[in-house]
Design a protein around this motif. Structure first.
Motif, PDB file in Angstrom:
ATOM      1  N   LYS A  40       1.230  -0.937   0.001  1.00 19.36           N
ATOM      2  CA  LYS A  40       0.022   0.018   0.033  1.00 19.36           C
ATOM      3  C   LYS A  40       0.677   1.466  -0.029  1.00 19.36           C
ATOM      4  CE  LYS A  40      -4.228  -1.421   2.224  1.00 19.36           C
ATOM      5  NZ  LYS A  40      -5.129  -1.166   3.765  1.00 19.36           N
ATOM      6  N   ASN A  41       1.906   1.024  -0.607  1.00 16.97           N
ATOM      7  CA  ASN A  41       2.514   2.163  -0.287  1.00 16.97           C
ATOM      8  C   ASN A  41       3.283   3.084   0.998  1.00 16.97           C
ATOM      9  OD1 ASN A  41       5.606   4.055  -1.837  1.00 16.97           O
ATOM     10  ND2 ASN A  41       3.785   5.688  -1.325  1.00 16.97           N
ATOM     11  N   GLY A  42       2.629   1.757   2.185  1.00 18.86           N
ATOM     12  CA  GLY A  42       3.733   2.050   3.741  1.00 18.86           C
ATOM     13  C   GLY A  42       5.108   1.867   3.712  1.00 18.86           C
ATOM     14  N   ASN A  43       5.307   2.580   4.517  1.00 21.57           N
ATOM     15  CA  ASN A  43       7.153   2.905   5.298  1.00 21.57           C
ATOM     16  C   ASN A  43       7.489   1.911   6.073  1.00 21.57           C
ATOM     17  OD1 ASN A  43       6.231   4.578   6.939  1.00 21.57           O
ATOM     18  ND2 ASN A  43       7.579   6.482   6.000  1.00 21.57           N
ATOM     19  N   LEU A  44       8.339   1.820   6.801  1.00 19.75           N
ATOM     20  CA  LEU A  44       8.472   1.128   8.579  1.00 19.75           C
ATOM     21  C   LEU A  44       8.011   1.741   9.221  1.00 19.75           C
ATOM     22  CD1 LEU A  44      12.876   0.865   7.420  1.00 19.75           C
ATOM     23  CD2 LEU A  44      10.811  -0.647   7.106  1.00 19.75           C
ATOM     24  N   PHE A  45       7.503   2.757   9.511  1.00 14.62           N
ATOM     25  CA  PHE A  45       6.442   3.373  10.200  1.00 14.62           C
ATOM     26  C   PHE A  45       5.476   3.059  10.237  1.00 14.62           C
ATOM     27  CE2 PHE A  45       9.759   6.868  11.505  1.00 14.62           C
ATOM     28  CZ  PHE A  45       9.825   6.261  12.658  1.00 14.62           C
ATOM     29  N   TYR A  68      15.544   9.601   7.785  1.00 13.28           N
ATOM     30  CA  TYR A  68      16.251   8.582   6.697  1.00 13.28           C
ATOM     31  C   TYR A  68      14.219   7.951   6.565  1.00 13.28           C
ATOM     32  CZ  TYR A  68      20.480   8.857   7.482  1.00 13.28           C
ATOM     33  OH  TYR A  68      21.824   9.505   7.427  1.00 13.28           O
ATOM     34  N   ILE A  69      13.093   8.669   7.203  1.00  9.26           N
ATOM     35  CA  ILE A  69      11.975   7.829   7.574  1.00  9.26           C
ATOM     36  C   ILE A  69      11.032   8.805   7.477  1.00  9.26           C
ATOM     37  CG2 ILE A  69      10.361   5.840   7.891  1.00  9.26           C
ATOM     38  CD1 ILE A  69      12.949   4.715   8.614  1.00  9.26           C
ATOM     39  N   ASP A  70       9.833   9.255   6.480  1.00  6.22           N
ATOM     40  CA  ASP A  70       9.390  10.691   6.707  1.00  6.22           C
ATOM     41  C   ASP A  70       8.272   9.883   7.725  1.00  6.22           C
ATOM     42  OD1 ASP A  70       7.638  12.140   6.816  1.00  6.22           O
ATOM     43  OD2 ASP A  70       7.020  11.776   4.584  1.00  6.22           O
ATOM     44  N   ILE A  71       8.160  10.134   8.774  1.00  9.68           N
ATOM     45  CA  ILE A  71       7.347   9.627   9.803  1.00  9.68           C
ATOM     46  C   ILE A  71       5.501  10.661   9.106  1.00  9.68           C
ATOM     47  CG2 ILE A  71       6.935  11.880  10.766  1.00  9.68           C
ATOM     48  CD1 ILE A  71       6.724   8.388  12.729  1.00  9.68           C
ATOM     49  N   ASN A  72       5.589  11.658   8.399  1.00 11.80           N
ATOM     50  CA  ASN A  72       4.494  11.660   7.812  1.00 11.80           C
ATOM     51  C   ASN A  72       3.767  11.482   6.603  1.00 11.80           C
ATOM     52  OD1 ASN A  72       3.534  13.928  10.003  1.00 11.80           O
ATOM     53  ND2 ASN A  72       5.729  14.846   9.313  1.00 11.80           N
ATOM     54  N   HIS A  73       4.711  10.334   5.991  1.00 13.29           N
ATOM     55  CA  HIS A  73       4.699   9.658   4.812  1.00 13.29           C
ATOM     56  C   HIS A  73       2.895   9.045   4.228  1.00 13.29           C
ATOM     57  CE1 HIS A  73       5.124   6.752   1.056  1.00 13.29           C
ATOM     58  NE2 HIS A  73       4.446   6.440   1.840  1.00 13.29           N
ATOM     59  N   ASN A  75       0.140   6.646   2.851  1.00 13.69           N
ATOM     60  CA  ASN A  75       0.359   5.348   1.930  1.00 13.69           C
ATOM     61  C   ASN A  75      -0.886   5.765   0.987  1.00 13.69           C
ATOM     62  OD1 ASN A  75      -1.873   4.933   3.610  1.00 13.69           O
ATOM     63  ND2 ASN A  75      -1.599   2.964   4.239  1.00 13.69           N
ATOM     64  N   ASN A  76      -0.813   3.986   0.179  1.00 13.98           N
ATOM     65  CA  ASN A  76      -2.081   4.647  -0.407  1.00 13.98           C
ATOM     66  C   ASN A  76      -3.861   5.115  -0.527  1.00 13.98           C
ATOM     67  OD1 ASN A  76      -0.580   4.233  -2.629  1.00 13.98           O
ATOM     68  ND2 ASN A  76      -0.363   2.249  -2.851  1.00 13.98           N
ATOM     69  N   ASP A  77      -3.587   5.336   0.318  1.00 16.27           N
ATOM     70  CA  ASP A  77      -5.560   5.275   1.370  1.00 16.27           C
ATOM     71  C   ASP A  77      -4.723   7.201   1.934  1.00 16.27           C
ATOM     72  OD1 ASP A  77      -6.336   2.943   0.979  1.00 16.27           O
ATOM     73  OD2 ASP A  77      -5.368   1.896   2.223  1.00 16.27           O
ATOM     74  N   GLY A  78      -3.970   7.443   1.636  1.00 15.62           N
ATOM     75  CA  GLY A  78      -3.677   8.534   3.098  1.00 15.62           C
ATOM     76  C   GLY A  78      -3.469   8.355   4.037  1.00 15.62           C
TER      77      GLY A  78
END
Length: 136
Positions: A40-45, A68-73, A75-78
């Motif tokens: 779903k294009n989610g990152n590690l967080f 290195y990781i965006d906490i505000n990223h 995913n495909n569901d927003g």
């Protein structure tokens, strides 16, 4: 899966110095881990907040990690990671407050259902309030 476990381990360390050494190891030796995306294009967080009932952010150098990781990223569901954590009913109220206090998160971000992280947080701390459109 090994990469995910390496990342999740960081949040189980209960010593600032050891967490710092381990984070440096991930950054210097396993940097590709931070590019991970799920289906779903989610990152590690997103994964951490969805799959883990308890984890600790207090020993992790978030200033360094968040480079290195965006906490505000979204995913495909927003959904941001905090949307996921609050939606999954994990007890992340204290984590939300810590991240907000340090200005790491944008709690005004809305998902596809037009629900902000802040609104989900407020519902989480006061679920009896009928003014919330979103019910968990």
């Amino acid at each position: 899966i090994e990469e995910l476990n390496l990342f999740f381990y960081l949040f189980n360390i209960r010593n600032i110095e050891k967490a710092e050494v381990y984070l440096d190891y991930l950054i210097n030796e396993r940097k590709e881990i931070f590019d991970y995306r799920d289906d779903k294009n989610g990152n590690l967080f997103h994964l951490l907040f969805a799959r883990t009932n308890y984890f600790n952010i207090y020993y992790v150098n978030l200033d360094k990690l968040l480079q290195y990781i965006d906490i505000n990223h979204k995913n495909n569901d927003g959904d941001t990671p905090l949307h996921i954590g609050l939606k999954e009913k994990h007890n992340i109220v204290d984590i939300y407050k810590e991240l907000k206090q340090k200005n790491y998160i944008n709690d005004k971000l809305r998902n596809k259902d037009n629900i902000s992280v802040r609104k989900m947080y407020l519902y989480k701390i006061n679920p009896q309030n009928d003014n919330f459109v979103y019910k968990m």
